[in-house]
Every structure is written in C-alpha cells, then in structure tokens.
Scaffold this motif. Structure first.
Motif, PDB file in Angstrom:
ATOM      1  N   THR A 395       9.898 -47.892  -8.802  1.00 56.95           N
ATOM      2  CA  THR A 395       9.241 -49.144  -9.148  1.00 56.95           C
ATOM      3  C   THR A 395       7.855 -49.179  -8.521  1.00 56.95           C
ATOM      4  OG1 THR A 395       9.535 -51.557  -9.229  1.00 56.95           O
ATOM      5  CG2 THR A 395      10.111 -50.449  -7.172  1.00 56.95           C
ATOM      6  N   SER A 396       7.072 -50.207  -8.840  1.00 56.66           N
ATOM      7  CA  SER A 396       5.732 -50.331  -8.258  1.00 56.66           C
ATOM      8  C   SER A 396       5.825 -51.025  -6.900  1.00 56.66           C
ATOM      9  CB  SER A 396       4.805 -51.109  -9.194  1.00 56.66           C
ATOM     10  OG  SER A 396       5.183 -52.465  -9.265  1.00 56.66           O
ATOM     11  N   LYS A 433       4.297 -41.527 -13.816  1.00 55.29           N
ATOM     12  CA  LYS A 433       5.644 -40.976 -13.668  1.00 55.29           C
ATOM     13  C   LYS A 433       6.534 -41.387 -14.835  1.00 55.29           C
ATOM     14  CE  LYS A 433       6.026 -40.299  -8.659  1.00 55.29           C
ATOM     15  NZ  LYS A 433       6.610 -38.938  -8.757  1.00 55.29           N
ATOM     16  N   GLN A 434       6.421 -42.634 -15.255  1.00 59.34           N
ATOM     17  CA  GLN A 434       7.222 -43.100 -16.388  1.00 59.34           C
ATOM     18  C   GLN A 434       6.841 -42.347 -17.662  1.00 59.34           C
ATOM     19  OE1 GLN A 434       6.489 -47.340 -16.262  1.00 59.34           O
ATOM     20  NE2 GLN A 434       8.249 -47.724 -14.950  1.00 59.34           N
ATOM     21  N   LYS A 435       5.558 -42.182 -17.884  1.00 57.43           N
ATOM     22  CA  LYS A 435       5.083 -41.461 -19.070  1.00 57.43           C
ATOM     23  C   LYS A 435       5.619 -40.034 -19.099  1.00 57.43           C
ATOM     24  CE  LYS A 435       0.887 -39.871 -21.409  1.00 57.43           C
ATOM     25  NZ  LYS A 435      -0.599 -39.822 -21.386  1.00 57.43           N
ATOM     26  N   ASN A 436       5.681 -39.403 -17.922  1.00 58.88           N
ATOM     27  CA  ASN A 436       6.125 -38.008 -17.828  1.00 58.88           C
ATOM     28  C   ASN A 436       7.630 -37.873 -17.643  1.00 58.88           C
ATOM     29  OD1 ASN A 436       3.460 -37.014 -18.036  1.00 58.88           O
ATOM     30  ND2 ASN A 436       3.126 -37.340 -15.846  1.00 58.88           N
ATOM     31  N   SER A 437       8.348 -38.992 -17.768  1.00 55.88           N
ATOM     32  CA  SER A 437       9.806 -39.007 -17.619  1.00 55.88           C
ATOM     33  C   SER A 437      10.234 -38.508 -16.238  1.00 55.88           C
ATOM     34  CB  SER A 437      10.462 -38.146 -18.722  1.00 55.88           C
ATOM     35  OG  SER A 437      11.845 -38.397 -18.803  1.00 55.88           O
ATOM     36  N   ASP A 438       9.407 -38.803 -15.245  1.00 53.04           N
ATOM     37  CA  ASP A 438       9.648 -38.346 -13.881  1.00 53.04           C
ATOM     38  C   ASP A 438      10.321 -39.452 -13.067  1.00 53.04           C
ATOM     39  OD1 ASP A 438       9.658 -36.941 -11.532  1.00 53.04           O
ATOM     40  OD2 ASP A 438       7.498 -37.163 -11.141  1.00 53.04           O
ATOM     41  N   TYR A 439      11.547 -39.766 -13.406  1.00 56.69           N
ATOM     42  CA  TYR A 439      12.317 -40.791 -12.715  1.00 56.69           C
ATOM     43  C   TYR A 439      13.786 -40.652 -13.112  1.00 56.69           C
ATOM     44  CZ  TYR A 439      12.336 -43.110 -17.267  1.00 56.69           C
ATOM     45  OH  TYR A 439      12.519 -43.388 -18.608  1.00 56.69           O
TER      46      TYR A 439
END
Length: 548
Positions: A395-396, A433-439
């Motif tokens: 999260t932010s 990170k969300q764009k790169n599916s890094d979560y």
C-alpha cells in the motif's frame, strides 16, 4: 482491448466562463469587484505528482494537473456539458462517425509556438503507438485503426485523425459514440507540442521544465520527486481574461494532521480530513463533503500467489473483512462500504432508473461472515493442498492507506493459517509496482472518468492494460463485448449485459471491493468558483478567485 467500444470517458467537469474575448467575466460582477489583493490559492495534496505526460498519466492527481495546465477541443461546463474550447467550430456527420473541427487561430503554447491541428494528430498517434507504452491507449479504440495500431499491426500514421491545413482537423470513428465530445474534454485527448516532446525525449513530462503548456496555468517548481509545485497563470492562454488566480501552490501532506495545522496557520486554503477530524469539524462553515465515484479494493495477484487462483480462498478472504467497521471505526470520514466493484453515482437503469450498485448487488461478495469465511478457506486449503498463507499487503504511505492496511491485516489474520505483513511505499513507487504486477495483495483505487459502469468493468477484461492481478473470465469478456458492440445502441439490453458482468465479477470474487471513498475537506469560504466533478478529474481552477 478486444472490443472496439471500450471507451470510458474522462468527464472532467470544467467551468468555462465567458466567450473567450479576453474581457473580465461575470465573476467580477458577482463578487461586487471585491477581489482580494493577493490572488493565490494554497492547496494540499495527499500524494506526489507522478507525471506531466498525458500519454503516461494513470492517476487522478496527474490528470488534475494536466486538466488545469493543458487544453483540448472541448472543456466541460459546470453541468458537465461539453463546450467548445480550442475548437472554434465542430461538425458531426449524420452517422456519427466523422467529426470535423475548425480550431481557434492565434492560440499559443507557452513556448510561443502556435497550437495547430498537427499537435492533436501527433498527440493521438503518440498515445496509441506501442512504443509509448501508454496504459490508457485503449481509450482511443473507437478511432479508426486504433485497435490495429495498439496491437502493432498498423502504423500510427494510419490512425483516423487528419490535419487538413493548420487549423482544420478530421476525426474518423469506427462507429458512432454518443459521448465522444465528453471524451475529447479529457486530458488524454489533448494535443502535445511535438517540438518539446522530441527535444526532451524520455525526459518529457518528468519535470515541469521538460514540458510546455497551452491551458490556464503553467506548471512550475516540480522536479519529478519533490512534494510541492506551483501552477502559475499562463500569460499566453487564449482565454486568460477569465483566469483570475495568479498562482496555485500545491503541497503534499501525507498526514491530514499536517494539512489541518497548515490550514489553521493560514498556510493552506484547503485540506482533506480523515477520521476524528470529520466528526469534529463537520459543523464548520468551511466543511465540504465530497463523495466521488472512486472505490478502494483489495486485489489478489494470482501471478504471484498460485493459491489465489482458487475461488474458495478468494471468497474466504473477502468474507473475513468487515467493511462497515472499516468505514465507521477506522476511516470515519464518510466513506461507504462497497456493495460491489461499481460504486453509487455511476449510472441508473435506463428503464427502471434503479442505481447500478443496487441492481448488481451480490451480498456474499461483500458481506462480513467469519464463520462462513473459515469454511470456504478450509475448502480452498484442501483443493490447493496447502494449510497456510504467508502474505504481504502493498500500500502507499499515506495515513489512510496505512490505517486501512493495518485493519485488513488484523481481519485476515483471524483466518486459520493466514499471516499478513504490510509494506508501505511512496505513492508513485506503489503505482509502478502495481503496473508491473509486483505485489501479492495490494489496495487499489479506481476513479471513474465518465459516469458509466463500463468505466469500471472494462479494466477486468482479460487483455486490459490495468488487469495485472491475473484474474480472467471468458464469459465476462463476452458480456462486455456484447454490451459495447452488439447492443451499443440498445440502452436497455446494454445495461442488462453490464449488470450481468458485474454480478459475474462479484460471484467469482475477481477482486475484493472495500469502500467508496469520501473526500471530506475544509475549504476556506473566500475561495470562490471551485468546480468539483465527482465522476471524473475532480477540480477545475480555471475561474477560481479569492474574495476579500
């Protein structure tokens, strides 16, 4: 995107005063000439600015800055109706597929160059060019050849937009789009200055100095990472007579306590409120409650956690969350528990007039039932051959985000074998990170840019640029294709397909809806003419002024 009518429009509500003759607007008459000597607005933001490149923007703040520093063919008035802006005249063919525009002459970029039809052509081609990697390129799908260009099957030069001389522009669509004029008022469809883009290359839009502007204000003081910047009145803007503020100072305050202290010290004219602040200040004459069509949800990344491919596990995690407790006891800011992914205020049935959120409501997808959650989880464990889940929530680093993540952590850990850690990062880093599916798990928000359910549902299509959690459903894709193509001109049938798509998303627990975000704030009473749009890019400052 697979279908051609996936356009979810940017209904950016902007206030267009006067007729662009350079004279003072009626605002001065309404104010009785009582302008404050200092026409500067101090505004707080909850996160940093991500980009000033309209092809790369994906978040509300970036679009808000773009809306106030750039301009397109149309701007929307205070009622959300498209009004001509850079376009002086517009003509639409009887079949609704061809738009011919005559542009205003003498309009300048902040670097002194003329704004011409070629600037629109260059901008749109750049957005759909795969090399640009624009996440929002699919919004141009209705423009002739856009789909093929995005798929790298045709050259961007074949896009259905043509400059006929310096001030005439033609746009060709694959089919009639009733809301296309509203789409043209959204920053994604604005022009860009080719000279500047080519001069700075990859640096374009990454700092204030690496861009030029044709809107009411010019962005200054932003170096790409800092937490403050200023919008300065654009002396070259064609309608500058209707722009009253000299400067808008924007300051990032991740903490609403900091924002409130700045407001109290008269260093800010506006500040967002959260939790107890809302309760304490809701009777203040400066209190304003906003309820945008923006939602928060929990996305489960099936690409990172194989167990998330199991519907019973997804459903168990959703059932473990008490949304009302989250909104009433944690957020305490007027936010509402979600009834589904699509929020209230996004549209009504064309026949029954029933709100979409009520019509597509699937109780089990958003209810709190820990006993039932444990049963689903037990099934899921057996089906996946596991007995525990060690998970992380991304999260932010804002107050609200941290509070939400901590609440979710406590609720999810009530499930057998579930262990949750939380990672808080700066907003821009989280977006990347969300764009790169890094979560593994992340809290995502989605703000509509047009009041239609498709603006929410289309991000869950299998090949959507925003669908990075791995959830895919062929029947869902089919329903949206039918809604936007087969029944595009049959409102009742189209609506029926959209409702079924939302129900399918909910029943399969493709995502975990959390709440519809409230944006309560304090706004100083002498700040006049702020126009707020709940269904799109929120704030128009074009004709704002400070009264005495």
């Amino acid at each position: 995107m697979k279908k051609s009518n996936i356009l979810a429009i940017g209904a950016t509500v902007l206030l267009l005063a006067g007729c662009g003759n350079g004279k003072s607007s009626d605002v001065s008459k309404k104010a009785g000439g009582k302008y404050a000597a200092k026409q500067e607005l101090n505004w707080t933001e909850s996160n940093t600015l991500a980009t000033a490149d309209l092809s790369k923007a994906t978040d509300t703040l970036s679009f808000n800055v773009l809306m106030n520093t750039q301009e397109g063919l149309y701007r929307l008035d205070k009622n959300g109706t498209p009004q001509l802006a850079l376009a002086k005249k517009a003509n639409v063919s009887k079949d609704g597929k061809t738009y011919n525009f005559e542009l205003r002459k003498g309009v300048k970029w902040s670097n002194g160059e003329d704004v011409t039809a070629k600037d629109f052509v260059y901008s749109w081609r750049r957005t759909v060019d795969p090399k640009t990697t624009s996440q929002d390129a699919f919004y141009l799908n209705q423009v002739e050849n856009a789909n093929e260009i995005i798929a790298n099957k045709k050259d961007p030069k074949e896009l259905g937009i043509t400059a006929n001389g310096k001030y005439k522009l033609t746009v060709k669509l694959t089919k009639a789009v009733p809301y296309f004029k509203q789409l043209l008022a959204w920053p994604l469809f604005y022009p860009v200055n080719q000279t500047t883009v080519e001069k700075y290359g990859k640096l374009y839009g990454t700092q204030a100095k690496y861009s030029v502007y044709n809107g009411p204000y010019v962005l200054t003081g932003w170096n790409g990472t800092n937490k403050s910047w200023t919008l300065v009145k654009n002396k070259r803007y064609w309608d500058k007579g209707n722009v009253h503020l000299d400067k808008i100072h924007e300051l990032v305050t991740e903490s609403t306590t900091t924002g409130y202290n700045l407001y109290q010290a008269k260093k800010a004219d506006e500040t967002l409120l959260s939790g107890q602040q809302v309760k304490n200040l809701k009777s203040s004459p400066a209190f304003v409650k906003r309820l945008p069509t923006a939602t928060a949800r929990l996305d489960l990344n099936q690409n990172k956690v194989p167990e998330f491919k199991n519907k019973n596990i997804r459903r168990a995690l959703s059932l473990a969350i008490d949304r009302k407790e989250l909104t009433d006891n944690v957020l305490q800011d007027g936010s509402m528990p979600s009834k589904g992914f699509v929020p209230y205020g996004i549209g009504k049935d064309p026949v029954s007039k029933k709100n979409f959120a009520d019509q597509a409501y699937v109780k089990e997808a958003v209810e709190f039932n820990l006993k039932k959650a444990k049963k689903y989880l037990e099934k899921g464990y057996k089906e996946t051959g596991t007995s525990k889940l060690d998970l992380n929530i991304l999260t932010s680093d804002t107050d609200t985000s941290k509070q939400t993540a901590e609440f979710l952590q406590s609720k999810l850990e009530a499930l057998p074998g579930v262990k949750i850690s939380v990672t808080c990062v700066p907003f821009v880093q989280m977006l990347a990170k969300q764009k790169n599916s890094d979560y593994q798990i992340t809290v995502k928000t989605w703000q509509s840019v047009f009041a239609d359910p498709i603006n929410f549902l289309d991000i869950w299509e299998s090949d959507a640029s925003y669908n990075n959690s791995g959830w895919k459903n062929a029947e869902f894709d089919k329903l949206l294709d039918e809604a936007e193509n087969t029944y595009a001109n049959q409102p009742a049938k189209r609506w029926e397909k959209l409702v079924k798509a939302e129900e399918l998303l909910a029943k399969d627990q493709g995502t975990i809806p959390l709440y519809q975000q409230a944006k309560s704030q304090l706004l100083r009473e002498n700040v006049k003419n702020v126009v707020y749009n709940p269904a799109g890019v929120p704030y128009d400052w074009k004709t704002v002024y400070i009264a005495k």
